[in-house]
Design a protein around this motif. Structure first.
Motif, PDB file in Angstrom:
ATOM      1  N   ALA A  63       3.768  11.165  -9.197  1.00  0.00           N
ATOM      2  CA  ALA A  63       2.749  10.039  -9.752  1.00  0.00           C
ATOM      3  C   ALA A  63       1.731   9.754  -8.596  1.00  0.00           C
ATOM      4  CB  ALA A  63       3.654   9.026 -10.017  1.00  0.00           C
ATOM      5  N   GLY A  64       1.151  10.807  -8.048  1.00  0.00           N
ATOM      6  CA  GLY A  64       0.158  10.343  -6.970  1.00  0.00           C
ATOM      7  C   GLY A  64       0.620   9.710  -5.545  1.00  0.00           C
ATOM      8  N   GLY A  65       2.115  10.219  -5.259  1.00  0.00           N
ATOM      9  CA  GLY A  65       2.528   9.333  -4.116  1.00  0.00           C
ATOM     10  C   GLY A  65       2.344   9.953  -2.792  1.00  0.00           C
ATOM     11  N   GLY A  66       0.997  10.648  -2.781  1.00  0.00           N
ATOM     12  CA  GLY A  66       0.682  11.306  -1.390  1.00  0.00           C
ATOM     13  C   GLY A  66       1.166  12.688  -1.459  1.00  0.00           C
ATOM     14  N   SER A  67       1.053  13.228  -0.153  1.00  0.00           N
ATOM     15  CA  SER A  67       1.819  14.395  -0.155  1.00  0.00           C
ATOM     16  C   SER A  67       2.688  14.496   0.981  1.00  0.00           C
ATOM     17  CB  SER A  67       0.693  15.544   0.490  1.00  0.00           C
ATOM     18  OG  SER A  67       0.307  15.471   1.543  1.00  0.00           O
ATOM     19  N   ILE A  68       3.488  15.780   1.230  1.00  0.00           N
ATOM     20  CA  ILE A  68       4.668  15.818   2.360  1.00  0.00           C
ATOM     21  C   ILE A  68       3.776  15.572   3.694  1.00  0.00           C
ATOM     22  CG2 ILE A  68       5.920  17.291   3.424  1.00  0.00           C
ATOM     23  CD1 ILE A  68       6.580  18.882   1.047  1.00  0.00           C
ATOM     24  N   ALA A  69       2.647  15.983   3.808  1.00  0.00           N
ATOM     25  CA  ALA A  69       2.154  15.928   5.229  1.00  0.00           C
ATOM     26  C   ALA A  69       1.133  14.432   5.456  1.00  0.00           C
ATOM     27  CB  ALA A  69       0.820  16.961   5.589  1.00  0.00           C
ATOM     28  N   ASP A  70       0.747  14.002   4.090  1.00  0.00           N
ATOM     29  CA  ASP A  70      -0.172  12.747   4.410  1.00  0.00           C
ATOM     30  C   ASP A  70       0.630  11.672   3.379  1.00  0.00           C
ATOM     31  OD1 ASP A  70      -2.196  13.942   5.965  1.00  0.00           O
ATOM     32  OD2 ASP A  70      -2.953  15.155   4.145  1.00  0.00           O
ATOM     33  N   GLY A  71       1.534  10.903   4.011  1.00  0.00           N
ATOM     34  CA  GLY A  71       2.354  10.058   3.203  1.00  0.00           C
ATOM     35  C   GLY A  71       2.172   8.616   3.823  1.00  0.00           C
TER      36      GLY A  71
ATOM     37  N   ASN B  28       3.179   6.827   6.132  1.00  0.00           N
ATOM     38  CA  ASN B  28       3.276   6.452   7.580  1.00  0.00           C
ATOM     39  C   ASN B  28       1.866   6.478   8.140  1.00  0.00           C
ATOM     40  OD1 ASN B  28       2.552   9.439   7.599  1.00  0.00           O
ATOM     41  ND2 ASN B  28       3.709   9.675   9.320  1.00  0.00           N
ATOM     42  N   VAL B  29       0.835   6.544   7.337  1.00  0.00           N
ATOM     43  CA  VAL B  29      -0.564   6.397   7.652  1.00  0.00           C
ATOM     44  C   VAL B  29      -1.214   5.410   6.750  1.00  0.00           C
ATOM     45  CG1 VAL B  29      -2.710   7.600   7.952  1.00  0.00           C
ATOM     46  CG2 VAL B  29      -0.729   8.774   8.886  1.00  0.00           C
ATOM     47  N   ARG B  30      -1.621   4.363   7.214  1.00  0.00           N
ATOM     48  CA  ARG B  30      -1.911   3.315   6.449  1.00  0.00           C
ATOM     49  C   ARG B  30      -3.512   3.671   5.522  1.00  0.00           C
ATOM     50  NH1 ARG B  30      -0.237  -1.792   7.451  1.00  0.00           N
ATOM     51  NH2 ARG B  30       1.350  -1.671   9.323  1.00  0.00           N
ATOM     52  N   ALA B  31      -4.209   4.674   6.003  1.00  0.00           N
ATOM     53  CA  ALA B  31      -5.442   4.986   5.469  1.00  0.00           C
ATOM     54  C   ALA B  31      -4.995   5.737   4.219  1.00  0.00           C
ATOM     55  CB  ALA B  31      -6.132   6.007   6.323  1.00  0.00           C
ATOM     56  N   ASN B  32      -3.755   6.166   3.959  1.00  0.00           N
ATOM     57  CA  ASN B  32      -3.331   6.873   2.687  1.00  0.00           C
ATOM     58  C   ASN B  32      -2.840   6.008   1.669  1.00  0.00           C
ATOM     59  OD1 ASN B  32      -3.687   9.309   3.926  1.00  0.00           O
ATOM     60  ND2 ASN B  32      -1.471   9.343   4.704  1.00  0.00           N
ATOM     61  N   HIS B  33      -2.598   4.540   2.103  1.00  0.00           N
ATOM     62  CA  HIS B  33      -1.881   3.526   1.420  1.00  0.00           C
ATOM     63  C   HIS B  33      -2.819   3.301  -0.117  1.00  0.00           C
ATOM     64  CE1 HIS B  33       0.771   1.780   4.554  1.00  0.00           C
ATOM     65  NE2 HIS B  33       0.990   2.968   4.120  1.00  0.00           N
ATOM     66  N   GLU B  34      -4.151   3.195  -0.014  1.00  0.00           N
ATOM     67  CA  GLU B  34      -5.162   2.888  -1.083  1.00  0.00           C
ATOM     68  C   GLU B  34      -4.782   3.774  -2.123  1.00  0.00           C
ATOM     69  OE1 GLU B  34      -6.408   0.026  -1.787  1.00  0.00           O
ATOM     70  OE2 GLU B  34      -6.106  -0.869   0.246  1.00  0.00           O
ATOM     71  N   ALA B  35      -4.786   4.859  -1.755  1.00  0.00           N
ATOM     72  CA  ALA B  35      -4.806   6.216  -2.934  1.00  0.00           C
ATOM     73  C   ALA B  35      -3.504   6.131  -3.637  1.00  0.00           C
ATOM     74  CB  ALA B  35      -4.906   7.397  -2.309  1.00  0.00           C
ATOM     75  N   ILE B  36      -2.258   5.804  -2.706  1.00  0.00           N
ATOM     76  CA  ILE B  36      -1.027   5.759  -3.239  1.00  0.00           C
ATOM     77  C   ILE B  36      -0.631   4.533  -4.352  1.00  0.00           C
ATOM     78  CG2 ILE B  36       1.632   5.624  -2.511  1.00  0.00           C
ATOM     79  CD1 ILE B  36       0.824   7.292  -0.031  1.00  0.00           C
ATOM     80  N   VAL B  37      -1.194   3.553  -3.768  1.00  0.00           N
ATOM     81  CA  VAL B  37      -0.990   2.341  -4.421  1.00  0.00           C
ATOM     82  C   VAL B  37      -1.814   2.682  -6.028  1.00  0.00           C
ATOM     83  CG1 VAL B  37      -1.714  -0.129  -4.816  1.00  0.00           C
ATOM     84  CG2 VAL B  37      -0.761   0.760  -2.422  1.00  0.00           C
ATOM     85  N   SER B  38      -3.131   2.956  -5.700  1.00  0.00           N
ATOM     86  CA  SER B  38      -3.747   3.305  -6.940  1.00  0.00           C
ATOM     87  C   SER B  38      -3.409   4.048  -8.159  1.00  0.00           C
ATOM     88  CB  SER B  38      -5.250   3.644  -6.749  1.00  0.00           C
ATOM     89  OG  SER B  38      -6.186   3.913  -7.798  1.00  0.00           O
TER      90      SER B  38
END
Length: 225
Positions: A29-37, A39-49
């Motif tokens: 469901a678009g929860g990031g990737s194994i490498a880009d998850g 633990n990096v705040r810059a990934n949060h917006e995409a995951i939340v969206s």
């Protein structure tokens, strides 16, 4: 074989398996990737969206779990990573609770398959789960990965049962059949899972070296305790 579900499908396939009487037991469901998850705040917006868009779809298609990942270290301390993961999961736990869908963060090995992955020990994942404190945010405990990283699988499952919502299998070494070629006593592990009161899914996730359906049927029979 008596199987009721299939793991790790994208949203377009969720209604397809339902038409054939199956459940997608773990959805992407678009929860990031194994490498880009997380633990990096810059990934949060995409995951939340992505979760805001697809968790309601998961509820509608009766997908009980969606997957996300801790991400790679890239030199980050565990303390900073935990804080970032907790903040990201706190942003999405409400929608998971509202829709009755469980967000599962997967534990993976960083020794063989996923070099530099941060969530490579159960204690790391459990500490994040305790801080998030939501019944709809839990761990995906992959037995293959955790056997490689720490062993002591049965005691770990018993101790941390409340923080685990889903299991994956896979023979060690090689992630092949659950047979005499590898080291895990699957019947004992599955008995421990069943005895813990677990009512979720144990998904077979291995690469067969023989006829795939024969290998799958053997794994189903072995783990039926």
């Amino acid at each position: 074989m008596g199987l009721t579900a299939i793991d790790l499908l994208e949203e377009p396939d969720w209604p397809v398996v339902r038409r054939f009487g199956l459940v997608c037991s773990m959805g992407y469901a678009g929860g990031g990737s194994i490498a880009d998850g997380l633990n990096v705040r810059a990934n949060h917006e995409a995951i939340v969206s992505n979760f805001a868009r697809l968790i309601p779809r998961a509820e509608a298609e009766r997908v009980p779990n969606v997957i996300t990942f801790f991400g790679n270290r890239r030199g980050m301390s565990d303390r900073e990573a935990m804080d970032n993961c907790v903040d990201g999961l706190n942003r999405v736990k409400g929608m998971a609770e509202d829709h009755g869908v469980t967000i599962c963060v997967e534990l993976l090995n960083s020794k063989i398959d996923h070099k530099d992955y941060q969530g490579d020990h159960t204690t790391f994942g459990v500490d994040v789960m305790k801080a998030v404190a939501s019944p709809r945010v839990r761990l995906l405990y992959d037995i293959y990965h955790m056997q490689i990283m720490e062993g002591d699988v049965i005691r770990t499952i018993r101790t941390n049962r409340d923080f685990i919502a889903h299991f994956h299998t896979g023979g060690v070494p090689g992630r092949h059949e659950l047979d005499e070629t590898q080291e895990i006593n699957w019947r004992a592990v599955c008995r421990a899972i069943a005895d813990s009161g677990f009512t979720g899914f144990v998904a077979h996730e291995f690469t067969p070296t023989r006829d795939p359906l024969t290998s799958l049927a053997e794994a189903v029979a072995l783990c039926d305790v």
